[in-house]
Design a protein around this motif. Structure first.
Motif, PDB file in Angstrom:
ATOM      1  N   SER A 247     -31.130 -27.842  35.376  1.00 25.68           N
ATOM      2  CA  SER A 247     -30.010 -28.781  35.290  1.00 25.68           C
ATOM      3  C   SER A 247     -30.077 -29.569  33.992  1.00 25.68           C
ATOM      4  CB  SER A 247     -30.062 -29.746  36.474  1.00 25.68           C
ATOM      5  OG  SER A 247     -31.326 -30.395  36.471  1.00 25.68           O
ATOM      6  N   VAL A 248     -28.984 -30.289  33.714  1.00 26.51           N
ATOM      7  CA  VAL A 248     -28.945 -31.197  32.575  1.00 26.51           C
ATOM      8  C   VAL A 248     -28.843 -32.615  33.122  1.00 26.51           C
ATOM      9  CG1 VAL A 248     -27.673 -31.885  30.508  1.00 26.51           C
ATOM     10  CG2 VAL A 248     -27.763 -29.477  31.163  1.00 26.51           C
ATOM     11  N   GLN A 249     -29.696 -33.502  32.636  1.00 27.61           N
ATOM     12  CA  GLN A 249     -29.660 -34.903  33.065  1.00 27.61           C
ATOM     13  C   GLN A 249     -29.435 -35.768  31.831  1.00 27.61           C
ATOM     14  OE1 GLN A 249     -30.042 -36.577  36.257  1.00 27.61           O
ATOM     15  NE2 GLN A 249     -29.229 -38.133  34.858  1.00 27.61           N
ATOM     16  N   CYS A 250     -28.385 -36.586  31.856  1.00 26.76           N
ATOM     17  CA  CYS A 250     -28.165 -37.518  30.753  1.00 26.76           C
ATOM     18  C   CYS A 250     -29.071 -38.727  30.948  1.00 26.76           C
ATOM     19  CB  CYS A 250     -26.709 -37.975  30.720  1.00 26.76           C
ATOM     20  SG  CYS A 250     -25.579 -36.626  30.363  1.00 26.76           S
ATOM     21  N   VAL A 251     -29.610 -39.244  29.845  1.00 22.90           N
ATOM     22  CA  VAL A 251     -30.468 -40.433  29.923  1.00 22.90           C
ATOM     23  C   VAL A 251     -30.038 -41.435  28.859  1.00 22.90           C
ATOM     24  CG1 VAL A 251     -32.420 -39.087  30.813  1.00 22.90           C
ATOM     25  CG2 VAL A 251     -32.262 -39.531  28.368  1.00 22.90           C
TER      26      VAL A 251
ATOM     27  N   GLU B 121     -35.378 -28.743  33.337  1.00 21.05           N
ATOM     28  CA  GLU B 121     -34.372 -29.809  33.228  1.00 21.05           C
ATOM     29  C   GLU B 121     -34.236 -30.189  31.752  1.00 21.05           C
ATOM     30  OE1 GLU B 121     -33.758 -33.246  36.072  1.00 21.05           O
ATOM     31  OE2 GLU B 121     -34.729 -34.294  34.398  1.00 21.05           O
TER      32      GLU B 121
ATOM     33  N   ASP C 267     -32.260 -42.266  33.823  1.00 19.19           N
ATOM     34  CA  ASP C 267     -31.148 -41.380  34.205  1.00 19.19           C
ATOM     35  C   ASP C 267     -29.836 -42.150  34.230  1.00 19.19           C
ATOM     36  OD1 ASP C 267     -33.242 -39.691  34.606  1.00 19.19           O
ATOM     37  OD2 ASP C 267     -32.749 -39.184  36.689  1.00 19.19           O
TER      38      ASP C 267
ATOM     39  N   GLN D 200     -26.558 -26.456  29.986  1.00 14.01           N
ATOM     40  CA  GLN D 200     -26.764 -26.021  31.369  1.00 14.01           C
ATOM     41  C   GLN D 200     -27.186 -24.545  31.425  1.00 14.01           C
ATOM     42  OE1 GLN D 200     -25.508 -28.146  34.313  1.00 14.01           O
ATOM     43  NE2 GLN D 200     -27.034 -26.773  35.190  1.00 14.01           N
TER      44      GLN D 200
ATOM     45  N   GLY E 112     -38.162 -28.855  36.055  1.00  9.91           N
ATOM     46  CA  GLY E 112     -36.991 -29.080  36.902  1.00  9.91           C
ATOM     47  C   GLY E 112     -36.385 -27.776  37.341  1.00  9.91           C
TER      48      GLY E 112
ATOM     49  N   ARG F 214     -33.194 -33.036  29.390  1.00  9.29           N
ATOM     50  CA  ARG F 214     -32.918 -34.474  29.427  1.00  9.29           C
ATOM     51  C   ARG F 214     -32.259 -34.854  28.103  1.00  9.29           C
ATOM     52  NH1 ARG F 214     -34.715 -37.009  33.614  1.00  9.29           N
ATOM     53  NH2 ARG F 214     -35.073 -39.037  32.643  1.00  9.29           N
TER      54      ARG F 214
ATOM     55  N   PRO G 271     -25.373 -41.275  34.768  1.00  4.24           N
ATOM     56  CA  PRO G 271     -24.443 -40.168  35.074  1.00  4.24           C
ATOM     57  C   PRO G 271     -23.812 -39.636  33.790  1.00  4.24           C
ATOM     58  CG  PRO G 271     -23.598 -42.288  35.893  1.00  4.24           C
ATOM     59  CD  PRO G 271     -24.921 -42.561  35.264  1.00  4.24           C
ATOM     60  N   ALA G 272     -23.480 -38.353  33.782  1.00  3.07           N
ATOM     61  CA  ALA G 272     -22.780 -37.772  32.632  1.00  3.07           C
ATOM     62  C   ALA G 272     -21.381 -38.371  32.586  1.00  3.07           C
ATOM     63  CB  ALA G 272     -22.703 -36.264  32.778  1.00  3.07           C
TER      64      ALA G 272
END
Ligand code: ADP
Ligand code: MG
Length: 331
Positions: A309-313, A238, A319, A229, A306, A240, A321-322
């Motif tokens: 932010s950090v987006q978990c995939v 962002e 995408d 982050q 982005g 990912r 949720p973390a």
């Protein structure tokens, strides 16, 4: 009558000694013993400075062995130099002690020696006062101008790497504080978890060798999500993060199963692996470097446009949720 040790006795006996303090070192025209140390910064380099303060019951249990506390305090500082791509030069030590316990001081000073020696980073000064136990170390290092690996720098399309498996140190903390019960697990597993917490390996050589390969770096002290982050925010991109690519500590997995281990890998701190970003075109060189340094370094995601932010995939790039959104915060 036995007189208590004075501050000067402590410095002379435990700290200003062969094998720990700077001696005949061209980098330090003056070390311990004067009002200041003097540092000879090589031409074309910046002086990189970082400090970490470790307090009893916050960063280590009150009854932690002194040599482990010392080693960890120096390791986390060296890790900051590593994350900057800086070469260690020397360190200063601020000690607050409830009393001058000779056994504790001897073990503490001894605990500094291995990392100081291995990274050619001698003690060049400090201060000692009475008070609740706390250890402040400031490291000094050199990095060629324009080559430092700041947190900012990631661009869309870059790859995200981590230098090794995560989670063991966070679980090790639960072990050394007795916060979790570990019945039925092999002593070898528990020994490695404890070691991961007390003796993280600062990735100094990797950091130096990443100059010119990586565009940004950070050491994972507060947890992968939290530290990614920081890099995402610094660059306004962002990150990912592909969950199935995150290397979880095998010992963590043994104790917690895969999902539990993944939680620790994402959110527990204290592992001090390096997270860094590099253009796709540097992947081969980074993989070769990791092999040379014998590091289980791997790619864990990509950088996209982005807003910090950090987006978990998942493995298909969707995408998700973390699993947890923590990271250690003091306040
Ligand atoms: P001052 O009164 O100027 O603060 P001190 O008496 O505290 O100086 O320290 C004397 C010298 O010993 C200084 O060079 C200082 O950097 C060094 N020193 C003090 N404490 C430590 C320590 N814990 N480790 C290494 N050097 C120390
Ligand atoms: Mg002083």
């Amino acid at each position: 009558m036995i007189l208590p040790l004075s501050e000067f006795d402590i410095i002379a006996r435990y700290f200003n000694r062969e094998g720990l303090a700077a001696r005949d070192d061209a980098r330090f025209p003056l070390g311990i013993g004067d009002d200041c140390a003097l540092i000879e910064v090589p031409d074309g380099c910046h002086l990189a400075v970082s400090m970490d303060v470790l307090g009893e019951d916050v960063h280590f249990p009150a009854d932690a062995p002194a040599d482990q506390v010392a080693s960890k305090a120096l390791a986390v500082n060296l890790s900051d130099l590593a994350a900057m791509g800086a070469e260690p030069a020397g360190f200063t030590l601020g000690l607050t002690l409830p009393r001058a316990d000779e056994d504790w001081l001897a073990a503490f000073a001894e605990g500094l020696v291995p990392l100081s020696f291995r990274h050619d980073c001698p003690l060049i000064g400090g201060d000692i006062t009475r008070g609740p136990l706390s250890v402040a170390i400031q490291v000094h290092g050199f990095v060629p101008r324009g080559k430092a690996l700041a947190r900012a720098g990631a661009q869309p399309g870059d790859l995200i790497f981590i230098s090794g498996p995560l989670g063991a140190a966070g679980l090790g903390l639960e072990l050394v504080t007795g916060r979790r019960r570990f019945e039925g697990h092999a002593p070898a597993v528990l020994g490695r978890l404890e070691r991961a917490y007390y003796r993280p390996e600062p990735r100094v050589e990797l950091g130096i060798r990443l100059r010119g390969l990586a565009v940004c770096a950070i050491d994972v002290s507060d947890g992968l999500l939290a530290d990614l982050q920081h890099m995402a925010r610094a660059a306004g991109v962002e990150m990912r993060l592909e969950l199935n690519r995150i290397p979880v500590s095998p010992d963590c997995e043994t104790v917690l199963g895969y999902n539990g281990a993944l939680d620790y890998a994402l959110s527990a701190g204290d592992d001090y692996e390096l997270a860094f970003c590099a253009p796709e075109g540097k992947r081969k060189e980074i993989e070769a470097l990791a092999r040379e340094l014998d590091l289980a370094c791997c790619c864990i995601g990509v950088v996209a446009a982005g807003g910090g932010s950090v987006q978990c995939v998942d493995r298909d790039g969707r995408d998700v949720p973390a699993p947890k959104a923590a990271g250690y915060r003091h306040f």
